[in-house]
Design an enzyme around this catalytic site. Structure first.
Site, PDB file in Angstrom:
ATOM      1  N   THR A  31       0.827  -1.210   0.000  1.00  0.00           N
ATOM      2  CA  THR A  31       0.000   0.000   0.000  1.00  0.00           C
ATOM      3  C   THR A  31       0.856   1.252   0.000  1.00  0.00           C
ATOM      4  OG1 THR A  31      -1.660  -1.155   1.335  1.00  0.00           O
ATOM      5  CG2 THR A  31      -1.848   1.238   1.197  1.00  0.00           C
ATOM      6  N   HIS A 193       5.131   5.387   0.415  1.00  0.00           N
ATOM      7  CA  HIS A 193       4.848   3.972   0.662  1.00  0.00           C
ATOM      8  C   HIS A 193       4.444   3.822   2.131  1.00  0.00           C
ATOM      9  CE1 HIS A 193       5.012  -0.330   0.529  1.00  0.00           C
ATOM     10  NE2 HIS A 193       5.630  -0.371  -0.647  1.00  0.00           N
ATOM     11  N   HIS A 194       3.332   3.128   2.364  1.00  0.00           N
ATOM     12  CA  HIS A 194       2.827   2.974   3.725  1.00  0.00           C
ATOM     13  C   HIS A 194       3.758   2.121   4.594  1.00  0.00           C
ATOM     14  CE1 HIS A 194      -0.092   3.689   6.693  1.00  0.00           C
ATOM     15  NE2 HIS A 194      -1.195   3.350   6.048  1.00  0.00           N
ATOM     16  N   ALA A 195       4.683   1.405   3.958  1.00  0.00           N
ATOM     17  CA  ALA A 195       5.608   0.563   4.715  1.00  0.00           C
ATOM     18  C   ALA A 195       6.534   1.386   5.606  1.00  0.00           C
ATOM     19  CB  ALA A 195       6.444  -0.300   3.766  1.00  0.00           C
ATOM     20  N   ALA A 197       5.897   4.963   6.399  1.00  0.00           N
ATOM     21  CA  ALA A 197       5.302   6.142   7.035  1.00  0.00           C
ATOM     22  C   ALA A 197       3.793   6.029   7.102  1.00  0.00           C
ATOM     23  CB  ALA A 197       5.690   7.407   6.273  1.00  0.00           C
TER      24      ALA A 197
END
Length: 223
Positions: A31, A193-195, A197
């Site tokens: 995501t 990238h949600h990884a 932040a």
């Protein structure tokens, strides 16, 4: 010219606080997300005009300066190793007026605006008229994408990659600024990238950038 800073240190994923989130958002539910907000640039735009400095250079510098304060936005990959870079360098587009094509340039980040500005002007002079996608070859893995669409006052801008999301640096895009009642604002899009932040981290970026734009004398120097 500033020597490009490529320093980094490996991230130990056994002790990294985002270890589980990184796994979740890269393996279980890949995501990324985009946040769009409006920035008051009145003070910095006025400062740039008074000092006869290109506003785009101040914009690139201030965003880069803010990113150095947030480790979440400096996470990259080197030889399949997750790392945290000391700094990230702006990779930006320039428009060719004759055919409206663009080229991607980059300028090495320097914590001193005067130095950064001189390097920026030299890059524009040397590479800005070359009609090719990347006239200045990348020299480091820590370049992040930042640009502007000064002809469009947008409310939403979302990059759409046509390959799986595999980069962790932010993608930042500004729009046309608007002046009303003595106040000048500019739309700004931030994709990440949600990884690495969450929404909280992005909100902190916006707050810091708003503070920087409101106090150009404290962030920018021309000496």
């Amino acid at each position: 010219m500033t020597t490009i800073n490529t320093n980094y240190h490996p991230i130990n994923q056994t002790t990294w606080p985002r270890r589980e989130y990184f796994y979740y958002f890269t393996k279980m539910m890949p995501t990324g997300f985009t946040v769009n907000a409006t920035i008051d640039i009145t003070a910095t735009l006025d400062w740039a005009h008074r000092h006869e400095v290109k506003f785009n250079a101040a914009y690139l510098f201030l965003v880069s300066q803010v990113l150095t304060r947030h480790p979440e936005f400096r996470v990259g990959m080197v030889d399949d190793q997750l790392v945290e870079f000391d700094v990230v360098h702006p990779s930006y587009s320039v428009l060719h007026e004759d055919d409206h094509s663009i080229s991607s340039l980059w300028t090495a980040y320097s914590p001193n605006f005067s130095q950064f500005y001189q390097d920026y002007l030299q890059d524009i002079k040397r590479f800005g008229s070359q009609h090719t996608p990347m006239p200045k070859a990348p020299q480091s893995a820590n370049l992040y994408m930042i640009g502007s669409i000064p002809w469009l006052d947008f409310t939403s801008y979302t990059p759409l990659p046509f390959t799986p999301l595999n980069t962790y640096f932010p993608v930042i895009q500004a729009g046309q600024y608007t002046t009303k009642g003595g106040k000048t604002t500019m739309p700004l899009s931030f994709t990440i990238h949600h990884a690495v932040a969450d929404g909280y981290h992005v909100s902190q970026f916006y707050q810091d950038l708003r503070d920087a734009m409101a106090q150009p004398e404290a962030w920018l120097t021309t000496d």
